[in-house]
Design a protein around this motif. Sequence first.
Motif, PDB file in Angstrom:
ATOM      1  N   LEU A 105       0.956   1.263   6.876  1.00  0.00           N
ATOM      2  CA  LEU A 105       1.195   1.669   5.499  1.00  0.00           C
ATOM      3  C   LEU A 105       2.574   1.200   5.054  1.00  0.00           C
ATOM      4  CD1 LEU A 105       0.028   3.445   3.122  1.00  0.00           C
ATOM      5  CD2 LEU A 105       1.458   5.292   4.039  1.00  0.00           C
ATOM      6  N   ILE A 140      -6.267   4.627   8.063  1.00  0.00           N
ATOM      7  CA  ILE A 140      -5.049   3.819   8.114  1.00  0.00           C
ATOM      8  C   ILE A 140      -4.527   3.802   9.541  1.00  0.00           C
ATOM      9  CG2 ILE A 140      -2.649   3.630   7.315  1.00  0.00           C
ATOM     10  CD1 ILE A 140      -3.468   5.139   4.796  1.00  0.00           C
ATOM     11  N   PRO A 154       5.170   4.887   8.113  1.00  0.00           N
ATOM     12  CA  PRO A 154       5.150   3.858   7.072  1.00  0.00           C
ATOM     13  C   PRO A 154       6.395   2.981   7.123  1.00  0.00           C
ATOM     14  CG  PRO A 154       5.865   5.925   6.155  1.00  0.00           C
ATOM     15  CD  PRO A 154       5.460   6.221   7.568  1.00  0.00           C
ATOM     16  N   THR A 177       0.831  -1.206   0.000  1.00  0.00           N
ATOM     17  CA  THR A 177       0.000   0.000   0.000  1.00  0.00           C
ATOM     18  C   THR A 177       0.865   1.254   0.000  1.00  0.00           C
ATOM     19  OG1 THR A 177      -0.124  -0.057   2.420  1.00  0.00           O
ATOM     20  CG2 THR A 177      -1.905  -1.138   1.182  1.00  0.00           C
ATOM     21  N   LYS A 231      -3.583   4.030  -1.490  1.00  0.00           N
ATOM     22  CA  LYS A 231      -4.665   4.291  -0.532  1.00  0.00           C
ATOM     23  C   LYS A 231      -5.216   5.703  -0.712  1.00  0.00           C
ATOM     24  CE  LYS A 231      -5.452   1.901   2.715  1.00  0.00           C
ATOM     25  NZ  LYS A 231      -6.461   0.840   2.946  1.00  0.00           N
TER      26      LYS A 231
END
Length: 404
Positions: free
Chosen positions: A86, A81, A126, A12, A35
């Motif tokens: 992520l 999220i 992330p 993602t 996303k």
Amino acid sequence: MGASVGSGGPLTSVEICAGAGGQAIGLHDAGFKHKALLEIDPDAVATLRKNADQLDMDEEWILEEDLKKFVNGGVCTRLNIKRGELDLLAGGVPCPPFSIAGKQLGEEDDRDLFPAMLDLVDELFPRAVMIENVRGLLGSPKFSAYRTSILKRLSAQYHVAAVEGDISRTWRIMEAKDFGVPQLRPRAILVAIRKDLVERGHSFIWPVYRIKDGNRGVYDALFDSMKDRCYKHGKEGKRVFREWVKKAGSEANRHAVAPTLVGGSKKHGGADLGPTRAKRAWAELGIDAMGVANDPDDGKCDPERDLFREAGPMLTVKQAAIIQGFPDSWEFSGRKTARYRQVGNAFPPPVAEAVGRAIRAALRPEQQDEVLRNYVMEDSLPAEELPDIQLDMFDSTGFEAVPA
């Protein structure tokens, strides 16, 4: 290597300053599922939404947002999220603060979005981060302290990929022409992988060049579209095409790539293909770079203005997009100058794909052979064969700098 990340589904990504989608296309082709895409320019947002199906995403997650305001609004909640889930946060933050063609105000420029980008990294946490900018960020000593501050903030929780293992060279200068794009366009790229993953054996290796479709020149890239444009206008059009072939397809120019396309800003006039030196290079390739032609599909094509020029035909926006590495299917929204600026300011999709695939190989090492099969990677070449790109090698047009 250690266990791969998120192997049960697609990787993602969230992208900021998405522009007309050059980076989004590349990352999608590299295997990432977007996303959300954030962009502030309404014409670029319209372009992204027009092509949402090509990115396999819902238009509602293409967001017209001011990044500075967006970061202060509870990002994880807004994007649905969870922090840390992520795979990739990517962004081509605006280049004017660091561009050689501009005033180079850096962090004093109100368009500098690096702080907002780093705030977003903190909030989303992330697994990987990719940042793209003009090489002017690296070429000027005046930005040394600023580069260090970016690295210091990231390196608290991330391992920043170094070039050839040299931690002082954490930004890679990548040339678009090494990845099948018929253009110079050196760009500065930074990639960071979360430390907890690196400790489990996930390491990032830089792509050096693409094996497939390498060294594609302007002549081969534009041949079909130029023939199609010219042949619609009878004998005179065919004459123009023959003259263009004679110049662009000559032994000296057959494999030549274009100078860097310059998108410019809304504050400065109409569209053309760059400063004087770039215009001279285009003239050698049989292109009049004093403006941008109307696309034939617009119904506004004036052959006298667009094709039958003493210096050769002007490029259409569609042809500029080919030079930038966009797929033929990608459509741009807005008036001609707005569309051209979207193209000229874009990150070439094939370069974004190369870096995206290298990130994917780092996060999912069991897929490394599959996703990197068309690329030569840095760890596979002896030191003497690695590109030696100095930070001050290029001027603002992407040409090799001429010593004073």
